[in-house]
Design a protein around this motif. Structure first.
Motif, short mmCIF file in Angstrom:
data_model
loop_
_atom_site.label_atom_id
_atom_site.label_comp_id
_atom_site.label_asym_id
_atom_site.label_seq_id
_atom_site.Cartn_x
_atom_site.Cartn_y
_atom_site.Cartn_z
N GLY A 258 45.09 45.83 35.67
CA GLY A 258 45.86 44.32 35.85
C GLY A 258 45.32 44.27 37.67
N SER A 259 45.30 43.80 38.34
CA SER A 259 45.07 43.56 39.11
C SER A 259 46.32 42.92 40.05
CB SER A 259 44.08 42.53 39.09
OG SER A 259 44.28 41.54 39.01
N TRP A 260 45.77 42.78 42.08
CA TRP A 260 46.48 42.61 42.66
C TRP A 260 45.94 41.52 43.49
CZ3 TRP A 260 46.33 44.78 47.93
CH2 TRP A 260 46.14 45.69 47.90
N ASN A 261 46.63 40.73 44.68
CA ASN A 261 45.80 40.25 45.87
C ASN A 261 47.50 39.49 46.47
OD1 ASN A 261 45.78 36.58 46.88
ND2 ASN A 261 43.79 38.26 46.65
N ILE A 262 46.39 39.70 47.89
CA ILE A 262 47.56 39.55 49.04
C ILE A 262 46.93 38.11 50.06
CG2 ILE A 262 49.33 39.46 50.91
CD1 ILE A 262 49.37 42.60 49.63
N GLN A 297 50.63 34.09 50.69
CA GLN A 297 50.99 34.58 49.59
C GLN A 297 50.32 36.09 48.59
OE1 GLN A 297 48.85 30.60 48.02
NE2 GLN A 297 47.49 32.60 47.23
N GLY A 298 50.63 36.10 47.24
CA GLY A 298 50.60 37.08 46.66
C GLY A 298 50.31 36.66 45.50
N SER A 299 49.81 37.66 44.26
CA SER A 299 49.84 37.72 43.00
C SER A 299 49.75 39.11 42.53
CB SER A 299 49.27 36.40 42.63
OG SER A 299 47.31 37.46 42.96
N PHE A 300 50.23 39.16 41.52
CA PHE A 300 50.09 40.60 40.65
C PHE A 300 50.17 40.49 39.19
CE2 PHE A 300 52.42 43.91 38.22
CZ PHE A 300 51.70 45.03 38.84
N ARG A 301 49.07 41.05 38.71
CA ARG A 301 49.17 40.85 37.02
C ARG A 301 48.68 42.44 36.49
NH1 ARG A 301 45.34 36.37 34.93
NH2 ARG A 301 44.99 36.47 32.70
#
Length: 673
Positions: A258-262, A297-301
């Motif tokens: 997985g990965s994440w981003n802010i 914004q943020g994302s999580f996968r």
């Protein structure tokens, strides 16, 4: 000099983001390094095995080589689009894909849509190319079904992918310092700092300052009703000045499967609003606009099970606009504040290696406040549910999706728009008839709608809360062919062609209602668009000399069939040329780069709906040229670029009475540490 300021609350937010990022970035020692980007040409690439529709893509250093200042400038090289540019660095710049209207274009930044519930238009001039790794344009939608429901909800989409830090060898810090200057009194320094915090976490911070007085020469012509020239003179453009600051920070991390981003983003500007040049009036009009655009914004996968993957995304946006008109007989000062909250969950299940299913649910909250008299203060709640599937059988690929949109609104005053529930389908097919040959035939159908904006529904004395949504039906048939050669001068060729038919129903227009100061919004009939897009590309190798010619061409017949009783029934809609295209030639020789580009927009008619001689606008074209030189010193890279835009000093208007600059010169210097 005008000073741009933030409210005390926003100052705290900006300061907190900056300090937090600075602590992360400078927690490691800075080493002399920078990642090297290979020169990637414009291409139409298949992002994965199940890609059905190829995207038009600009990536890597190509974005720096096409004489482009902003995203809007770069998009001119794509086929099937129309750019509206009101002149200068600070003028509004919007995009229209295949003549369906700017509100039907979804613009996504790092995978999350940029919203504007007030008028539905995204000003692409606000987004710099310095921090972007890739720009891609899709007609219909992406072939990727593992995406938020929002991504299924536009007739065409533009994806802006920011750079993600990459560190070579044992290096931990990348730093790029860049300076731009041009003959339109442009002062534009910027920098980008990337820091490796740990093996799986990296951070970046970038900032940019833009200042220009916006003064440039233009040619003014006035015509009599029969088309004869009444006046022809050279004057200077005013009210196109700008002073803007942009900052952006991000944290990126990798997880097990997985990965994440802010990401935090801010754009603060104070600009003059260019006025239309009419009746021999060339001086400034005193209209100004101050903007504060901020979002986090943020994302999580993550892959939860071998066959199940999930994705979460969230965003909060704050947009403040202050419009001032001191020149009119009625002095105007209006303030608008938009707030947006967005949440999304997407899930992908792989039934077999050739069959995927996805389900996505999004929720969005929009609120608009203004200091207008008797304003409605609207709030919109939007829920979207998308279900999609992709399947591949031998050389046949299929994608099907259905999108459910549920909209409810509240107002403090006046009548609210009715709640909406709409389901819209889409189907995409591609087939490769010859095994081992990269020749693909494709087709798609998509029905989608766009909800009227807050301005359409609730703007004081203009809005119409009973407006119906606009619907578009899109039909597309095309092919693509690619061939690579192992040796010789010709390394690779690529060809792509599409024919399409679009139909827009319940087109929303604004019309005067007894007075030019009082307008009304109406649903009026339909528009039919018949068009063709063609793209050609080749890679040539002459030893140390590499050449890449790129050609695009668009034909569009977009006609208004709203009312048989009107004189303009069946006429071409305003600002849509029958013919347009571009040609770019990029060449590399050792550490030198030479680039030439040509853009052509054919004859068209202005905002008046009748295709008569008085409304006729001549074709315009520009030639641009640039030369770049790279110098390597130890492990550092120094790059200088000199550009000449509009070499032949052509005077032209993209939008009538909003003249564009003539010949301009630009110097860009960057240094990597």
């Amino acid at each position: 000099m005008v000073t741009i300021f933030l409210t005390s609350r926003l100052q705290k937010v900006v300061f907190t983001i900056f300090v937090f990022t600075a602590q992360l970035v400078f927690s490691q020692s800075i080493r002399d390094t920078i990642k090297e980007q290979s020169i990637v040409p414009v291409h139409f690439k298949k992002k994965n095995f199940k890609e059905i529709l190829p995207a038009q893509v600009l990536s890597g250093e190509t974005l720096e080589r096409l004489n482009s200042h902003s995203v809007a400038d770069a998009l001119r090289y794509f086929s099937g689009i129309q750019i509206k540019d009101y002149g200068g660095i600070g003028g509004l710049k919007t995009i229209n894909i295949r003549s369906m209207g700017s509100q039907h274009v979804g613009v996504f930044y790092d995978g999350i849509q940029i919203g504007n519930a007030q008028n539905g238009v995204v000003d692409l001039g606000r987004y710099s190319l310095d921090d972007l790794d890739e720009i891609s344009l899709y007609n219909g939608q992406k072939s990727e079904i593992f995406q938020p429901a929002k991504d299924f909800g536009s007739s065409g989409s533009i994806y802006l992918q920011p750079k993600i830090p990459v560190f070579k060898d044992q290096r931990k810090t990348n730093l790029v310092v860049r300076f731009k200057n041009s003959s339109i009194d442009l002062f534009n320094p910027s920098f980008r700092l990337e820091q490796k915090i740990s093996q799986n976490i990296s951070a970046s911070f970038s900032s940019e300052f833009i200042q220009s007085d916006g003064v440039y020469k233009f040619r003014y012509k006035k015509k009599y009703p029969d088309g004869e020239i009444a006046n022809d003179t050279i004057a200077r453009r005013h009210d196109s000045d700008i002073r803007a600051k942009r900052f952006e920070t991000s944290l990126n991390g990798n997880l097990n499967n997985g990965s994440w981003n802010i990401r935090g983003y801010g754009y603060l500007s104070d600009r003059g609003i260019p006025a239309a040049i009419v009746n021999n009036r060339f001086d400034g009009r005193g209209e100004r606009q101050t903007d504060e655009n901020l979002f986090v914004q943020g994302s999580f996968r993550k892959k939860i099970f071998p066959k199940l993957e999930t994705q979460l995304k969230a965003k909060f946006a704050y947009d403040y606009t202050h419009y001032i008109d001191t020149a009119s007989s009625i002095k105007i000062q209006n303030q608008y504040i938009q707030r947006e909250v967005y949440l999304s969950n997407s899930n992908l299940y792989s039934v077999t290696p050739d069959w995927d299913l996805s389900a996505s649910v999004d929720f969005q909250y929009n609120r608009l406040d203004a200091d207008l008299v008797n304003f409605s203060y609207p709030i919109r709640y939007t829920t979207l549910a998308a279900f999609a599937t992709t399947y591949q059988w031998k050389n046949l690929k299929f994608l099907g999706s259905v999108l459910g949109t549920f909209i409810a609104e509240k107002v403090e005053k006046n009548t609210k728009s009715p709640d909406r529930t709409v389901w819209t389908p889409a189907a995409f097919l591609s087939y490769q008839p010859f095994t081992g040959k990269d020749f693909t035939v494709r087709a798609f159908y998509k029905r989608i709608f766009r909800m009227p904006t807050f301005n359409d529904l609730y703007y004081t004395m203009i809005g119409n809360s009973s407006l119906q949504p606009e619907f578009t039906n899109q039909y597309n048939l095309g092919f693509s062919y690619s061939k690579s050669f192992g040796s010789g001068v010709l390394q690779r060729i690529f060809a792509k062609a599409d024919g399409y038919f679009n139909k827009v129903e319940n087109k929303i227009i604004a019309a005067p209602n007894g007075s030019m100061f009082r307008w009304m919004m109406l649903n009026l009939g339909e528009v039919e668009i018949l068009g063709t897009d063609i793209n050609l590309q080749a890679d040539l190798n002459f030893g140390d000399l590499k050449i890449r010619p790129l050609l695009s061409y668009t034909f569009q017949r977009a006609r208004d069939f709203s009312d048989r009783e009107e004189s303009y029934f069946g006429h071409q809609i305003p600002y849509t040329p029958w013919h347009s295209g571009s040609f770019a030639l990029m060449s590399d020789y050792k550490n030198w780069s030479f680039n030439y580009s040509f853009i052509y927009v054919g004859e068209r008619y202005d905002g008046q709906q009748n295709n008569i001689q008085y409304n006729y606008i001549q074709p315009w074209y520009t030639h641009d040229l640039s030369v770049q030189r790279k110098i390597y010193w130890k492990k550092h890279e120094f790059k200088a670029s000199f550009e000449v835009n509009n070499i032949l000093n052509q005077y032209y208007d993209v939008v009538l009475n909003y003249p564009m600059p003539g010949r301009t010169f630009k110097l860009i210097v960057s240094f990597t540490l």
